[in-house]
Structures are given as structure tokens and as C-alpha cells.
Design an enzyme around this catalytic site. Structure first.
Site, PDB file in Angstrom:
ATOM      1  N   GLY A 113       0.833  -1.203   0.000  1.00  0.00           N
ATOM      2  CA  GLY A 113       0.000   0.000   0.000  1.00  0.00           C
ATOM      3  C   GLY A 113       0.868   1.255   0.000  1.00  0.00           C
ATOM      4  O   GLY A 113       1.981   1.263  -0.567  1.00  0.00           O
ATOM      5  N   SER A 114       0.408   2.243   0.673  1.00  0.00           N
ATOM      6  CA  SER A 114       1.085   3.545   0.611  1.00  0.00           C
ATOM      7  C   SER A 114       2.442   3.553   1.285  1.00  0.00           C
ATOM      8  O   SER A 114       3.198   4.511   1.129  1.00  0.00           O
ATOM      9  CB  SER A 114       0.205   4.611   1.265  1.00  0.00           C
ATOM     10  OG  SER A 114      -1.045   4.627   0.621  1.00  0.00           O
ATOM     11  N   THR A 115       2.750   2.504   2.053  1.00  0.00           N
ATOM     12  CA  THR A 115       4.076   2.501   2.676  1.00  0.00           C
ATOM     13  C   THR A 115       5.176   2.407   1.626  1.00  0.00           C
ATOM     14  O   THR A 115       6.335   2.657   1.917  1.00  0.00           O
ATOM     15  CB  THR A 115       4.224   1.320   3.658  1.00  0.00           C
ATOM     16  OG1 THR A 115       3.975   0.100   2.960  1.00  0.00           O
ATOM     17  CG2 THR A 115       3.253   1.438   4.824  1.00  0.00           C
TER      18      THR A 115
END
Lengths: 614, 379
Positions: free
Chosen positions: A325-327
Site C-alpha cells: 500500500g502507501s508505505t
């Protein structure tokens, strides 16, 4: 007349007898010579042969099991030890009436029918002078009661045996693992002489990975035995070399905190010391007691563990593969900077979606109305998706792949316990090789926000975070801190300090890390709730990974989807920013938002770890 | 059977008025041999029995009883023995029949007669009674025996042997048959006839094998022929015994140091297989010494027989001596793997009382024969 004949007979018969007696004597001497020649054959000609046979007869070699090494956490907390457990044993030849003895013993200690059945089964396979266990794991109280009544029972013995024990039970079960009885398959792999006296072997985790060190070297004693195998005398003794004590990099208290914070959720926490790759925390939800496995788990309990929806046997930290995801964004941002595709000044206008020319598919931002003017910093702080759709589209999947690979994505970290999953770092080559299909541009876009094919394990994510915190210095995650050796200095895990990522511009690290700091300390930071005035600065990035694909015209409403289809919440962080001591990755399955669910877990671990630091 | 016959009169051969060699009706050279042999037996028994003094004391008591019996029998003049011979034989036969009828079953074979206060084996009595009976019978005939006399002698042998085979006790019946045959041989039976009978026996052997032997007896013979075929079963005794003897070597492992025996690999090490213990601990030279002691006793027995003054005593002394020899050969032969295992003790050395008492009774008769002088009726 009669006597005259008798005299005559006497003389003649006497002579006859004497000649017969001489023949008999000759016969006797010949027979004795035959016996003597037989003795010559046995005792002189075949002497060596029979001496060998006689040696083989009497001397047998008995193995002595070495004591298995302890497993400790970094502060010396015992994670695995050997406890003497008391076993009630019976030596059949000293018991007059077995049934009566057992009946009377049952009045003193609990013995189930099953145990008696097993006892009788074992009894058949053992010599009558060998002790056969009737009841294992006696309590202190039972031992005391038996001791008092011992005089009533000739032939019973209370034997103390060392049994592997995990005092922290489930706390670090996924790292420490457990030992259990050696099975057929393992028998074929181990050195049979070294394991001659050992009944248990490491099956999982550290117990398996460092089996050789933990086990030690078997000892032997040469004993003289009689025909029944009873030991009469020890002729010679080579003591066993005990197994090495192993100190792990884990911090049991920190691990406890992480587990506590995870409670109620399913997920994993991995924390690494970026300076040396030491794994401080490796927690996966799903608790089970390794002690159950030591003496063989019963079918019922095992099936319960196996079929449980919470999958307790599954080590999520190592085996769980999640979309990052956004990590992934700070890494892709860095890639863009290094690549020259963007600068820290580059800005775009986020309308809430992104489209590819010639395609009316809308690649949405999580923020419906969009982020407006967005630069790299804002894209990380507020986790703008559109910025990364654009960046990924420009860079292309293969350049992203090449930049991210050194961080360790899509590849095993090489941690010192087995079972690690690979993860996936997609590229066009990868897709053609694995899926046999060409790469589509749309897949590049979603890869830009850590969705699609990209999969990471929590450990990989933590490692990548550590490399980021280290500004490119390599980190080899490992659990072994040191192993004590009997006759030399303790063996320390070798640390590799080489630089694996050389940035053209050192400033790029600063820009990215500064943005990650603002995730916590910025006014719009997605993890601003972690800011509670700590004496140190944390840098982090939230992530929310889609599990459930929603159609173009649909809207994701958390309440409407089942719990198991909800988004995964992720968070990566390291602290303190200026001199990183801990890098952490948290994944909460179906937890929802990274900022609200995963970040507090990381915060709790960081706070405890650094709170104790000077 | 009981015709009027002259049993003769015997007087002490000891010199009058002095207490010397023969004053106790002991043949001192023979007594010396027996005492030395018994002492050697006790020494090796101490080792084979695991240094158990209680065992030694029990054996000493048996030896005491046996020597006491020998002493008592030595006092009986030979003509009394001769007179009793047929009665003892008849009583023995009756007891053998009794054993078959009511004998208690022990070790799968009926051998013991339980008289309430003590149990004994009538077959032991026959070991003495058969030579006595044959000597008694042949003594009243002229020698060499006529064909009829031989037939009757064969019957005297066959009846008790048949009864003992039936028990079944192969070892003892073999021994008794041998002692009877020896008496016949000493009586001057022709060599040709012996050869013929041997051939006949060989021809009957297969019949005995199939109809006359129990399964376990057949097994013993098979195991003897190839002990390794059943190393943990019937062949075990022989294998371990051969290991014990062979590993003893020239000088042996030393007293109390025989590993085969001390570590209990050797079965029956105090009884039938005690020779293997001796061989292991004292080696080849020890065996030469032991055989020399036996040869000395046997030679003395034959000397007494040759010196005896009438046919009965000659035949009796000779066949008893040869029976003793057969004991020795069968035991050593089976322990060293030359003969099948038949379960005979090593005479005067093996632990156990029955055979010892019988043997010493026989030596008592030898001493009586040697120390009594026949009054020559014809002057």
C-alpha cells in the site's frame, strides 16, 4: 569241582580282562587326545576369532545425551530452557504383583486408563530390569506423595529427566520455535551417532535453525554389559559437549508490548535495529503454546490449531505477504528523485483521480476531492495517490523495480530462520516469466501505490525501512545475537556495514525522510496522532492496502464489507530520525486505516524501546 | 535268576594292627585324585557362581554327603554288593516304571520320583545298577560270554535304557547303555561282534530319529550339526560356550576374569557348561592339567579293576570307571561343540548333587574292591 573250574576261569578271564583294560586305556587316551586337539583348534588356532566375538559380546557403547543449549532474549530473559520433570517409572522385575501395584499407585497419583495401556505396551518391548514410564510430568505434590509411600512399592522409581520448556509460552513462539520428537524423515537427515541419545529435535524457528549449536555433541560411555544388556561397569567415558546457549536479538519485553498492542487484531509487527539488523520484535498474532508440542500434541488440539480461522501456526511476520500500500510511496518517491523524473520542487495538481490517455478508466485517489497542488513532501505526508500514479507512469515499472530491488523487496531477507516468503516486486520480465503475459500500463500505476502484484512480508518492509533509515546502508535481519561456545569466545553474528544504495544526491534521503517526519509532526500528517511530545523524532509512513477490489462506480464503505475483506492497515517508521535505533513495520489485517490502527502499535513499541534508551 | 551261587568271601586287605593306608578301606591314590578334582571344582564354581559363598557351601555339603556315602560303601565287602546287585536292579526297574506312571513332570520330562520327603531320579540308581547287574550276570558265566549270555546282557541293558528313553532322558540312557556295552567289552566280547552291532545301530539310527525321538531332541541334534542356524535359541549355548573356550587361549583370562562367564553370557555356567568357564579362565594349559587329573583317576580305576580278584569285581570296577570316563567325554564333547547337547554334568565339578552322589557311590565300590581281599576258597 566248581571252585576248580572257577580258579581256572579266574586266571583266563583275568588275562582276557587285562588285555581288554589295556585296549580301553588306549581308547581313553586316544579320546582324550581328540579332546585336546579340539581344544587346540578352539583355543589356539581360532583364539583370535573367539576373542573378537567375546569382546563384541561384552562391551557395548552407550550414548549420553548432551544438554540442549538455552535460548535467551537480548537481556537474558529465558525463552527456552530444560526443566527436570519427574516421571513415575516401574522396573518390572522388582514388582511382585504388577496389577496390584498399579491399582494401589492409582490411589496416590492420577493415572489414566490410557496411560496404563501405554505402559503395558511399552513393558512388552523392554527388558525386565529396564524402567518403564507409567506417568510423566508429575507435579511436586505428587512426587512428595509418592516419596512418602515409596517403601510400599518396591520397583517404582521417580526419575528426573530434562524436558524442553518454554517459560514465555506463546510470546516468541514464531521465532524461537519448538522441539519435538524426532520423526522418520529427520532420522534420515541427522547424524545418527550424534543423536543416539537424543529424542527431540528443533522443528521450527531458532530451535530448528540453530539445531546444531543448541544440540551439542553426544557423549559416550563404554560399558560392560551382561547378556541381558544390563550395565555392570563403566569402562570409559567421553562426556557429552553441552549445546551452546543462544542469545537472541529479540527483546522479550518489547515483544510483549507489541503483542499487547496487536491484541484484538490479526497482524504482525517486526522491529529491527537498523545499525546491525538485529530483530528486536517479531510478533505475529495467533498464540499457541510451544510446550504442547514438546511431548507430542494430541490430535484434537493440533486440529484445533490447524483449522482455527486465526491461523495461529502461521507466522505472519515471515510468511504473510501483503500489498505494501502507501508505505511503498517514500521508496518510489526516492526512486523518482534519484531517477531525475522529479525533484523536490516538482508539483502536480491532484483532482482526486488520474487517467491514462486513451483510456477512460479513473485511477482514484483515496481522497475523493483530491489533494490539490501536491509536491513530493505533501504526497508522502498526506499520502496522495495521484502523485504516484503519475510518477509511476513516467518512470515505468522496470525502473521502479530496479530501484526498489536493493531495498530487499520481492526477495527473501535471508533471516536466520526458515519459512520466509519471497514477496513480489513486479517487473515486465517477472510478469512474462511467472504469468506469461505482457505488462499493462495500468498495472504500473497501481504498483506506484503499492497495490496490484506487489507483495511484501512484514519483515521485508521492516528491512526496507531500516535501509531507508540507514540512508542506504545494508541491513541483514537476524535473530541470533551470539552463541556461547564451550572453549572459545562467544560467536557474534557478523554485521555487514556495506552501502548497498548509493544516491547521487545525498539530499534526496533528507527530503524523503523529512517528509516522513511530517507524517507524524505535520499538521496534515496521516499519523499525527503519534505526536505526543516525545524527546525524539519519528519518521513514518502509513499505508492502507486494498484487499477487496471495488468497481469503478462503486464506493468503498468500510461498514458494508465483511471484516475479512476490509483493507489492511500498515505503518512503517523509524526513530530517532537523526540517529535511528529502531525501524519498524506493522501490519494489521483488515484493520482499516494505517494511521488509526497500525501507527499506534508502532508508536507503543518505539516509545517503550526509546523510552528506555539514554 | 537266583541260582545257588558262591559269592565268595572277602576280608580286609589292610595290614592288621596298624592304622595305615588301608585302615579306613580307602584307596588313598584314588581318594587323592577325587579330592584334588573336587577342590578344582570348588575353585571354578566360586568363579562361575559369581563369588557366591553360599553356593560353595551348598556344594561342600553335597561333596561331604557324597564322600560320606563313598566311605560307607567302601566298608561293604564286595560279596555283599554282588549279592545285592539283582535286587537293586529289580528295585530300580520298578522305580523307573513308577516314574513313568506317577512321576512328576519337570522340565517337560518325567525324571523325578517324589517320595514326599525327598525327590530323586531312579535313573541315577540305574547308572550303578546296570553295571552291577551285568557284572553279576556275567560273573556266573564263563567268559567270553556265550551268545545266550550276550542276549540276556543286552536285555539287561535294553530294559532300563528303554524306560529312561521314554522319560525322556537321552543323556542318561546313552550313558547307561554305554556302561553296559563297556561291561560287555571288558568281559571279552569279540571285536567282530562289536563291529556288527555298531553297524546295526547305525542302520537303526534313522528309525530312532523319526520314531524314537522327541522334537526337542531332534532339534538338539540339528543344532549340534549347525549351531549358527539358531544363534539365539538352541544354538546359543554352544556358540557362547565355544566363544568362552576359544577366547581363553593358551593361558586363559585368569581366575574370576572370564568375561563370558562373569558377564553371564554363558548359560548353565555352574552346571553343565562349567567346563567352558574353566577353559576360559585357565586356558589350554589349565585344561591339560584338568584332563590329567581325570586321566589319573580313570587310570587308577582301571588299575583297581585289573587288580581285582574275581570276575564280578573286575567287570564292575572296569565298567564303572569307563562310565565315569563317558561322563567326562560327553560333557566336554558337548561343551566344545563336538557332540550334541545332552545335558550331562562335568563329573565331580559341575554344581549339583545327584550325579555327584552316584559317582561317589561308584568310587566307594571301587575302594571296597581295592581294599578287601577275597578268601580263596580253594586255598
Amino acid at each position: 569241582m566248581y571252585s576248580r573250574i572257577a580258579i581256572k576261569d579266574q586266571i583266563r578271564e583275568g588275562q582276557l580282562f587285562s588285555s581288554r583294560a589295556i585296549i580301553a586305556l588306549i581308547f581313553i587316551i586316544l579320546t582324550l587326545l581328540a579332546i585336546i586337539s579340539r581344544m587346540v583348534y578352539l583355543q589356539i588356532l581360532s583364539h583370535e576369532h573367539y576373542t573378537t566375538l567375546s569382546q563384541n559380546n561384552r562391551v557395548s557403547i552407550q550414548p549420553i545425551a548432551p544438554t540442549r543449549g538455552l535460548i535467551l532474549d537480548r537481556n537474558g530473559v529465558v525463552l527456552a530452557q530444560n526443566l527436570p520433570t519427574y516421571t513415575l517409572e516401574i522396573i518390572a522385575e522388582r514388582v511382585n504383583n504388577m496389577d496390584q501395584t498399579i491399582t494401589e499407585l492409582r490411589q496416590i497419583v492420577d493415572i489414566s486408563d490410557d496411560q496404563i495401556k501405554r505402559f503395558h505396551k511399552q513393558l512388552k518391548h523392554k527388558r525386565r530390569f529396564q524402567p518403564v514410564p507409567l506417568r510423566v510430568r508429575l507435579s511436586e505434590e505428587e512426587v512428595a506423595r509418592l516419596a512418602v509411600n515409596r517403601h510400599r512399592f518396591p520397583g517404582i522409581e521417580i526419575a528426573a529427566r530434562l524436558v524442553r520448556d518454554y517459560p514465555q509460552t506463546s510470546l516468541a513462539v514464531h521465532s524461537v520455535g519448538y522441539v519435538s520428537r524426532i520423526n522418520e524423515k529427520e532420522l534420515g537427515q541427522i547424524d545418527p551417532s550424534n543423536y543416539a541419545a537424543t529424542s527431540h529435535i528443533g522443528k521450527l524457528g531458532i530451535e530448528k535453525a540453530y539445531e546444531q549449536q543448541l544440540h551439542g555433541r553426544v557423549g559416550f560411555q563404554k560399558v560392560e554389559t551382561n547378556v541381558l544388556g544390563r550395565t555392570l561397569r563403566v569402562l570409559e567415558r567421553t562426556p557429552p559437549i553441552p549445546g551452546q546457549d543462544i542469545t537472541l536479538t529479540l527483546d522479550a519485553e518489547l515483544q510483549r508490548t507489541a503483542k499487547q498492542a496487536l491484541k484484538g487484531n490479526t497482524g504482525a509487527v517486526v522491529a529491527i535495529d537498523p545499525n546491525n539488523g538485529e530483530i528486536l520484535v517479531m510478533a505475529s498474532t495467533g498464540d499457541y503454546d510451544p510446550n504442547l508440542f514438546v511431548n507430542g500434541i494430541d490430535h484434537q488440539s493440533y486440529n484445533k490449531l490447524r483449522t482455527s480461522l486465526a491461523k495461529p501456526l502461521f507466522n505472519r511476520a515471515l510468511q504473510g505477504q501483503y500489498p505494501p500500500g502507501s508505505t511503498i510511496k517514500p521508496f518510489i518517491g526516492l526512486a523518482g528523485l534519484e531517477d531525475g523524473t522529479i525533484t523536490t520542487e516538482t508539483s502536480l495538481f491532484c483532482r482526486g483521480w488520474h487517467t491514462i490517455k486513451g483510456d477512460d478508466h479513473k485511477y482514484r485517489d483515496w481522497k475523493k476531492r483530491g489533494h490539490g497542488h501536491t509536491d513530493l513532501k505533501k504526497s508522502i505526508v498526506e499520502s496522495c495517490d495521484v502523485f504516484y500514479y503519475d510518477l509511476a507512469q513516467t518512470m515505468g515499472i522496470d525502473r521502479i523495480h530496479d530501484f526498489l530491488a536493493p531495498f530487499g523487496f520481492g526477495r527473501k531477507t535471508g533471516i536466520d530462520i526458515s519459512g520466509e516468503a519471497n514477496g513480489i516486486l513486479p517487473s515486465t520480465k517477472w510478469k512474462r516469466r511467472v504469468r506469461g503475459k505482457p505488462w499493462y500500463l495500468g498495472e504500473t500505476l497501481i504498483a506506484g501505490i503499492g497495490q496490484g502484484y506487489t507483495l511484501t512480508t512484514p519483515l521485508q518492509l521492516a528491512k526496507a525501512t531500516a535501509v531507508l533509515a540507514n540512508r542506504g546502508h545494508s541491513v541483514q535481519p537476524h535473530l541470533l545475537k551470539r552463541a556461547t561456545r564451550p572453549d572459545s569466545a562467544p560467536l557474534e553474528y557478523p554485521i555487514d556495514h556495506s552501502t548497498i544504495i548509493n544516491m547521487i544526491k545525498e539530499d534526496n534521503w533528507d527530503a524523503t525522510i523529512k517528509a516522513m517526519e511530517d507524517v507524524i509532526y505535520g499538521r496534515h500528517g496521516t499519523a499525527r496522532r503519534l505526536n505526543h511530545g516525545q524527546p525524539y523524532r519519528i519518521a513514518g509512513k502509513t499505508g492502507t492496502a486494498q484487499v477487496f477490489g471495488i468497481k469503478q462506480d462503486e464506493e468503498y464503505v468500510e461498514e458494508d464489507v465483511g471484516k475479512h475483506l476490509r483493507d489492511h492497515a500498515l505503518f512503517i517508521a523509524f526513530a530517532p530520525v537523526d540517529k535511528p535505533l529502531i525501524a519498524i513495520a506493522v501490519i494489521v489485517e483488515n484493520g482499516g486505516h494505517g494511521g488509526s490502527v497500525a501507527a499506534p502499535i508502532a508508536g507503543a513499541v518505539i516509545d517503550q524501546y526509546l523510552g528506555g534508551q539514554p | 535268576m537266583n541260582r545257588n551261587r558262591d559269592y565268595g568271601r572277602w576280608i580286609d586287605r589292610r595290614p592288621t594292627g596298624s592304622f595305615t593306608a588301608r585302615s579306613l578301606h580307602m584307596d588313598w591314590p584314588l581318594l587323592l585324585g577325587l579330592l584334588v578334582l573336587s577342590a578344582v571344582g570348588l575353585v571354578i564354581l566360586y568363579s562361575s557362581g559369581g563369588q557366591d559363598m553360599a553356593l560353595i557351601w551348598r556344594q561342600c555339603i553335597r561333596l561331604g554327603i557324597a564322600f560320606g556315602l563313598m566311605f560307607l560303601i567302601a566298608q561293604i565287602p564286595p560279596h555283599h554288593i554282588e549279592r545285592w546287585a539283582p535286587w537293586i536292579f529289580a528295585a530300580g526297574i520298578l522305580m523307573l516304571i513308577g516314574v513313568l506312571a506317577i512321576g512328576t513332570v519337570g522340565k517337560g520330562a518325567q525324571r523325578w520320583l517324589d517320595l514326599g520327603f525327598f525327590r530323586f531320579q531312579p535313573s541315577e540308581i540305574m547308572k550303578l545298577a546296570v553295571p552291577m547287574m551285568i557284572a553279576w550276570y556275567l560273573a556266573e558265566n564263563t567268559l567270553p560270554p556265550s551268545r545266550r549270555a550276550m542276549l540276556i546282557t543286552a536285555l539287561i541293558i535294553a530294559v532300563p535304557v528303554g524306560l529312561i528313553v521314554k522319560q525322556p532322558d537321552l543323556g542318561t540312557s546313552l550313558l547307561i547303555a554305554m556302561s553296559g556295552i563297556f561291561a560287555l567289552l571288558l568281559a571279552g566280547i569279540s571285536g567282530r561282534l562289536v563291529g556288527g552291532l555298531s553297524l546295526l545301530a547305525a542302520a537303526f539310527a534313522p528309525l530312532v530319529w523319526f520314531f524314537g525321538m522327541h522334537g526337542y531332541q531332534r532339534q538338539r541334534v540339528l543344532t549340534f550339526l549347525n549351531p549358527e542356524s539358531d544363534p539365539l535359541g538352541a544354538g546359543y549355548h554352544i556358540i557362547q560356550s565355544k566363544i568362552a573356550i576359544g577366547s581363553g587361549g593358551l593361558y586363559g583370562k585368569g581366575w574370576l576374569n572370564g568375561t563370558q562367564s562373569q558377564l553371564e553370557f554363558l548359560p548353565e555356567r555352574s552346571t553343565d557348561f562349567i567346563f567352558a568357564v574353566f577353559a576360559e579362565e585357565f586356558g589350554f594349559f589349565g585344561i591339560l592339567v584338568l584332563l590329567a587329573i581325570y586321566l589319573y583317576i580313570i587310570a587308577r580305576g582301571l588299575y583297581i579293576a585289573a587288580q581285582a580278584q574275581d570276575t564280578f569285581t573286575r567287570l564292575l570296577a572296569g565298567s564303572l570307571t569307563l562310565t565315569f570316563f563317558v561322563y567326562l567325554v560327553v560333557n566336554i564333547g558337548m561343551v566344545s561343540g563336538m557332540l550334541p547337547v545332552v545335558g550331562l554334568p562335568l563329573p565331580l565339578v559341575s554344581y549339583g548333587g545327584t550325579s555327584m552322589v552316584t559317582l561317589m557311590a561308584a568310587f566307594g565300590m571301587l575302594m571296597s574292591i581295592q581294599t578287601h581281599r577275597k578268601l580263596n576258597t580253594s586255598g
